[in-house]
Design an enzyme around this catalytic site. Structure first.
Site, PDB file in Angstrom:
ATOM      1  N   ASP A  66      13.921  -0.348   3.087  1.00  0.00           N
ATOM      2  CA  ASP A  66      15.185  -0.712   3.574  1.00  0.00           C
ATOM      3  C   ASP A  66      15.993  -1.643   2.530  1.00  0.00           C
ATOM      4  O   ASP A  66      15.318  -1.871   1.598  1.00  0.00           O
ATOM      5  CB  ASP A  66      15.139  -1.292   4.723  1.00  0.00           C
ATOM      6  CG  ASP A  66      14.363  -2.613   5.048  1.00  0.00           C
ATOM      7  OD1 ASP A  66      13.786  -2.974   4.102  1.00  0.00           O
ATOM      8  OD2 ASP A  66      13.865  -3.139   6.180  1.00  0.00           O
ATOM      9  N   TYR A  68      17.534  -4.594   0.300  1.00  0.00           N
ATOM     10  CA  TYR A  68      17.382  -5.945   0.166  1.00  0.00           C
ATOM     11  C   TYR A  68      18.078  -6.705   1.052  1.00  0.00           C
ATOM     12  O   TYR A  68      19.309  -6.591   1.556  1.00  0.00           O
ATOM     13  CB  TYR A  68      17.691  -6.273  -1.291  1.00  0.00           C
ATOM     14  CG  TYR A  68      16.757  -5.631  -2.196  1.00  0.00           C
ATOM     15  CD1 TYR A  68      15.410  -5.876  -2.319  1.00  0.00           C
ATOM     16  CD2 TYR A  68      17.402  -4.943  -3.144  1.00  0.00           C
ATOM     17  CE1 TYR A  68      14.635  -5.303  -3.418  1.00  0.00           C
ATOM     18  CE2 TYR A  68      16.562  -4.457  -4.243  1.00  0.00           C
ATOM     19  CZ  TYR A  68      15.342  -4.677  -4.377  1.00  0.00           C
ATOM     20  OH  TYR A  68      14.495  -4.070  -5.493  1.00  0.00           O
ATOM     21  N   PHE A  79      15.967   0.077  -4.196  1.00  0.00           N
ATOM     22  CA  PHE A  79      15.399  -0.990  -5.303  1.00  0.00           C
ATOM     23  C   PHE A  79      16.281  -1.541  -6.166  1.00  0.00           C
ATOM     24  O   PHE A  79      16.148  -2.128  -6.936  1.00  0.00           O
ATOM     25  CB  PHE A  79      14.271  -0.093  -6.179  1.00  0.00           C
ATOM     26  CG  PHE A  79      13.157   0.448  -5.384  1.00  0.00           C
ATOM     27  CD1 PHE A  79      12.249  -0.614  -4.905  1.00  0.00           C
ATOM     28  CD2 PHE A  79      12.955   1.585  -5.097  1.00  0.00           C
ATOM     29  CE1 PHE A  79      10.970  -0.061  -4.288  1.00  0.00           C
ATOM     30  CE2 PHE A  79      11.675   1.981  -4.405  1.00  0.00           C
ATOM     31  CZ  PHE A  79      10.769   0.939  -3.976  1.00  0.00           C
ATOM     32  N   HIS A 188       2.882   1.046  -3.953  1.00  0.00           N
ATOM     33  CA  HIS A 188       4.031   0.335  -3.986  1.00  0.00           C
ATOM     34  C   HIS A 188       4.309  -0.441  -5.164  1.00  0.00           C
ATOM     35  O   HIS A 188       3.325  -1.228  -5.636  1.00  0.00           O
ATOM     36  CB  HIS A 188       4.282  -0.259  -2.633  1.00  0.00           C
ATOM     37  CG  HIS A 188       5.846  -0.673  -2.456  1.00  0.00           C
ATOM     38  ND1 HIS A 188       6.422  -1.776  -2.964  1.00  0.00           N
ATOM     39  CD2 HIS A 188       6.879  -0.084  -1.874  1.00  0.00           C
ATOM     40  CE1 HIS A 188       7.767  -1.653  -2.811  1.00  0.00           C
ATOM     41  NE2 HIS A 188       8.049  -0.567  -1.978  1.00  0.00           N
TER      42      HIS A 188
END
Length: 221
Positions: A66, A68, A79, A188
């Site tokens: 989701d 930031y 990102f 991740h």
């Protein structure tokens, strides 16, 4: 419902925009942005990932969780952060891996729109979030829409690269046809997991080699 979004994506997701869940989602999101707690990204950037990378131009898909949730960070691309913002830890690790694989220097800012313009869809599973509340808008309908986006690409496009980092992203790509697309998975890039297989995964070079084999131009990471 008439959603303002890039025309190719509007056509691909037309059925979703007409479903009851999306009407409920849109109503809830409007209320959230009108409420007392800040919501990110800015409302005009909710569909920025789709607008920045038209459906017909997608070559690579990177799936995030989701946006930031800190002030001024989110710009609607997974990102990515707005110019002038410090690099969040996951993005810093992404740039480390890009540099290790390609020799490219760390960029001056974390705005990944330069990737999006080259055909990299930077898609979060949820497209909005409350300030300082990660996953606060998970489970309210965004995942159904973004699942449909992944399925439309899987169904209607050929020779795409899906970079799926972490268990949530990997689950989102479970039904991608591996015979028609390249699917690369790893842990991740978060500091909690990057050293367990994100670093050294080779995804950026592998994606470009696959694109070149398809007769497509590689991404300048």
């Amino acid at each position: 419902m008439d959603v303002r979004i890039e025309e190719g994506w509007k056509k691909a997701l037309k059925e979703e925009f007409g479903k009851p869940y999306f009407a409920q989602l849109a109503s809830r999101i409007r209320q959230a942005y009108a409420g007392p707690k800040p919501v990110y990204p800015p409302a005009k950037s909710i569909f920025a990932a789709f607008d920045a990378t038209p459906f017909s131009d997608v070559k690579v898909v990177i799936v995030g969780q989701d946006p930031y949730h800190g002030p001024g960070q989110a710009n609607g691309l997974a990102f990515s952060v707005a110019p002038g913002q410090p690099f969040p830890p996951s993005l810093r690790n992404i740039f480390k891996e890009v540099s290790a694989e390609t020799g490219a220097p760390t960029p001056a800012d974390g705005d990944l729109s330069r990737w999006a313009r080259q055909g990299v869809l930077l898609l979060n599973a949820s497209l909005t979030v409350e300030e300082h509340s990660p996953k606060s808008h998970s489970g309210i309908g965004w995942e159904q829409l973004t699942d449909a986006a992944v399925e439309a690409l899987n169904r209607d496009r050929e020779g795409l690269v899906f970079l799926l980092w972490g268990s949530d992203a990997i689950r989102k790509g479970m039904h991608i046809d591996r015979g028609r697309h390249l699917v690369l998975t790893s842990p991740h890039p978060s500091p909690l997991s990057a050293s367990r297989g994100f670093f050294g995964n080779g995804h950026f070079n592998a994606a470009n080699q696959y694109l070149k084999n398809q007769g497509k131009s590689p991404i300048i990471w």
